[in-house]
Design a protein around this motif. Structure first.
Motif, mmCIF file in Angstrom:
data_model
loop_
_atom_site.group_PDB
_atom_site.id
_atom_site.type_symbol
_atom_site.label_atom_id
_atom_site.label_comp_id
_atom_site.label_asym_id
_atom_site.label_seq_id
_atom_site.Cartn_x
_atom_site.Cartn_y
_atom_site.Cartn_z
ATOM 1 N N ARG A 1 -1.643 9.763 -12.136
ATOM 2 C CA ARG A 1 -3.057 9.150 -12.436
ATOM 3 C C ARG A 1 -4.037 8.915 -11.300
ATOM 4 O O ARG A 1 -4.922 8.708 -11.106
ATOM 5 C CB ARG A 1 -3.045 7.772 -12.933
ATOM 6 C CG ARG A 1 -2.360 7.568 -14.141
ATOM 7 C CD ARG A 1 -2.443 6.113 -14.614
ATOM 8 N NE ARG A 1 -1.887 5.739 -15.864
ATOM 9 C CZ ARG A 1 -2.267 4.903 -16.645
ATOM 10 N NH1 ARG A 1 -2.990 4.091 -16.290
ATOM 11 N NH2 ARG A 1 -1.604 4.576 -18.019
ATOM 12 N N GLY A 2 -3.106 9.720 -9.913
ATOM 13 C CA GLY A 2 -4.105 9.938 -8.736
ATOM 14 C C GLY A 2 -3.575 8.637 -7.832
ATOM 15 O O GLY A 2 -3.302 7.538 -8.344
ATOM 16 N N ARG A 3 -3.685 8.943 -6.394
ATOM 17 C CA ARG A 3 -3.524 7.896 -5.686
ATOM 18 C C ARG A 3 -4.244 6.808 -5.697
ATOM 19 O O ARG A 3 -4.059 5.610 -5.322
ATOM 20 C CB ARG A 3 -3.480 8.626 -4.153
ATOM 21 C CG ARG A 3 -2.655 9.664 -3.905
ATOM 22 C CD ARG A 3 -1.269 9.562 -3.864
ATOM 23 N NE ARG A 3 -0.477 10.697 -3.540
ATOM 24 C CZ ARG A 3 0.956 10.699 -3.579
ATOM 25 N NH1 ARG A 3 1.434 9.691 -4.054
ATOM 26 N NH2 ARG A 3 1.486 11.931 -3.221
ATOM 27 N N GLY A 4 -5.511 7.031 -5.813
ATOM 28 C CA GLY A 4 -6.543 5.843 -6.137
ATOM 29 C C GLY A 4 -6.036 4.706 -7.075
ATOM 30 O O GLY A 4 -6.457 3.494 -6.914
ATOM 31 N N HIS A 5 -5.317 5.119 -8.240
ATOM 32 C CA HIS A 5 -5.199 4.328 -9.106
ATOM 33 C C HIS A 5 -4.129 3.389 -8.659
ATOM 34 O O HIS A 5 -4.123 1.993 -8.713
ATOM 35 C CB HIS A 5 -4.585 4.890 -10.215
ATOM 36 C CG HIS A 5 -4.151 4.188 -11.403
ATOM 37 N ND1 HIS A 5 -5.175 3.413 -12.246
ATOM 38 C CD2 HIS A 5 -2.866 3.556 -11.908
ATOM 39 C CE1 HIS A 5 -4.344 2.870 -13.230
ATOM 40 N NE2 HIS A 5 -2.953 2.711 -13.187
ATOM 41 N N GLY A 6 -2.936 3.847 -7.894
ATOM 42 C CA GLY A 6 -1.953 3.117 -7.308
ATOM 43 C C GLY A 6 -2.470 2.221 -6.144
ATOM 44 O O GLY A 6 -1.937 1.088 -6.095
ATOM 45 N N GLY B 1 -1.369 -0.381 -17.664
ATOM 46 C CA GLY B 1 -1.527 0.667 -16.503
ATOM 47 C C GLY B 1 -0.864 0.584 -15.247
ATOM 48 O O GLY B 1 -1.249 1.167 -14.141
ATOM 49 N N ALA B 2 -0.550 -0.692 -14.855
ATOM 50 C CA ALA B 2 -0.031 -1.376 -13.855
ATOM 51 C C ALA B 2 1.322 -0.598 -13.307
ATOM 52 O O ALA B 2 2.238 -0.418 -14.294
ATOM 53 C CB ALA B 2 0.319 -2.614 -13.672
ATOM 54 N N LEU C 1 0.720 -1.231 -0.011
ATOM 55 C CA LEU C 1 0.144 -0.019 -0.095
ATOM 56 C C LEU C 1 0.939 1.439 0.095
ATOM 57 O O LEU C 1 0.745 2.350 -0.620
ATOM 58 C CB LEU C 1 -0.950 0.046 1.295
ATOM 59 C CG LEU C 1 -2.073 -1.121 1.149
ATOM 60 C CD1 LEU C 1 -2.867 -0.658 2.646
ATOM 61 C CD2 LEU C 1 -3.058 -0.861 0.287
ATOM 62 N N ALA C 2 1.858 1.239 0.715
ATOM 63 C CA ALA C 2 2.877 2.401 0.794
ATOM 64 C C ALA C 2 3.488 2.666 -0.509
ATOM 65 O O ALA C 2 3.742 3.764 -0.999
ATOM 66 C CB ALA C 2 3.807 2.218 1.928
ATOM 67 N N VAL C 3 3.762 1.410 -1.344
ATOM 68 C CA VAL C 3 4.525 1.773 -2.500
ATOM 69 C C VAL C 3 3.671 2.014 -3.717
ATOM 70 O O VAL C 3 3.487 3.024 -4.463
ATOM 71 C CB VAL C 3 5.204 0.353 -3.030
ATOM 72 C CG1 VAL C 3 5.615 0.493 -4.445
ATOM 73 C CG2 VAL C 3 6.432 0.027 -2.272
ATOM 74 N N GLY C 4 2.263 1.597 -3.462
ATOM 75 C CA GLY C 4 1.277 1.752 -4.456
ATOM 76 C C GLY C 4 0.746 3.394 -4.075
ATOM 77 O O GLY C 4 0.296 4.084 -5.113
#
Length: 208
Positions: free
Chosen positions: A47-52, A114-115, A37-40
């Motif tokens: 693209r925004g935090r939600g994407h990651g 998109g990953a 989650l921290a890396v994402g």
């Protein structure tokens, strides 16, 4: 003032209870979800935090939740002693299952345009670390807890820099807890920490 008999009797158990709490709090499944989650969170600022975070949640499900569920199933069916798998001879199947889950995550991340690249790098570091600890485990009981704790710490420092130096005590506390609970010797915890930190730093940096 002297301690009451009841309190005096409980004092020797305090280090063990504390060690058990530390082992549970910094269990591999917990730390892997945290680092994913921290890396994402920082992986896709454009693209925004939600994407990651969405990709991180999916990767965490494959790389942490599924392996933990498999271990829990095995414990309930008395296939291994407990969810920390203290017996070296019982670790092969859980390791192979975890590796299969991580390889699945790598295939998904590498084939999806998109990953986030950082999550692919982290999953790759996981599978290399798992492979190395499995090879060592076949003949010697290396500490998986300290390997994961040190690897997670290394990845967080590479990703966020010195701001997360406060996380460095986590592998130390994890090693102390494993030795206090007599699940590992000091050498086994140190070996785990060295393997985890070295693999995570090298592979994560290279693939990233």
């Amino acid at each position: 003032m002297t301690a009451s008999p009841a309190r005096s009797a409980s004092l020797p158990d305090l280090p063990r209870r504390t060690a058990r709490a530390v082992t549970e709090a910094f269990a591999p499944s917990v730390l892997l979800i945290l680092v994913l989650l921290a890396v994402g969170w920082q992986a896709t600022p454009d693209r925004g935090r939600g994407h990651g975070l969405g990709w991180a949640a999916l990767t965490a499900f494959l790389c942490s939740v599924l392996p933990y569920a498999f271990v829990h199933w095995g414990v309930r069916n008395e296939r291994w002693a407990d969810r920390h798998i203290p017996r070296r001879d019982q670790r092969l199947i859980p390791f192979l299952f975890a590796m299969a889950c991580v390889v699945t995550a790598i295939a998904l991340l590498s084939s999806s345009p998109g990953a986030p690249r950082d999550l692919l790098a982290l999953a790759t570091a996981m599978v290399v670390g798992l492979s190395m600890t499995l090879l060592i485990t076949l003949s010697w009981k290396i500490s998986v807890h300290t390997a994961v704790a040190s690897g997670v710490t290394a990845v967080l420092l590479v990703t966020y820099g010195p701001v997360l130096l406060w996380f460095v005590p986590v592998p130390v506390l994890t090693a102390w807890s494993r030795v206090t609970l007599k699940d590992h010797t000091p050498v086994q915890t140190v070996a785990g920490a060295v393997v985890g930190a070295t693999v995570a730093t090298a592979v994560y940096r290279f693939v990233r």
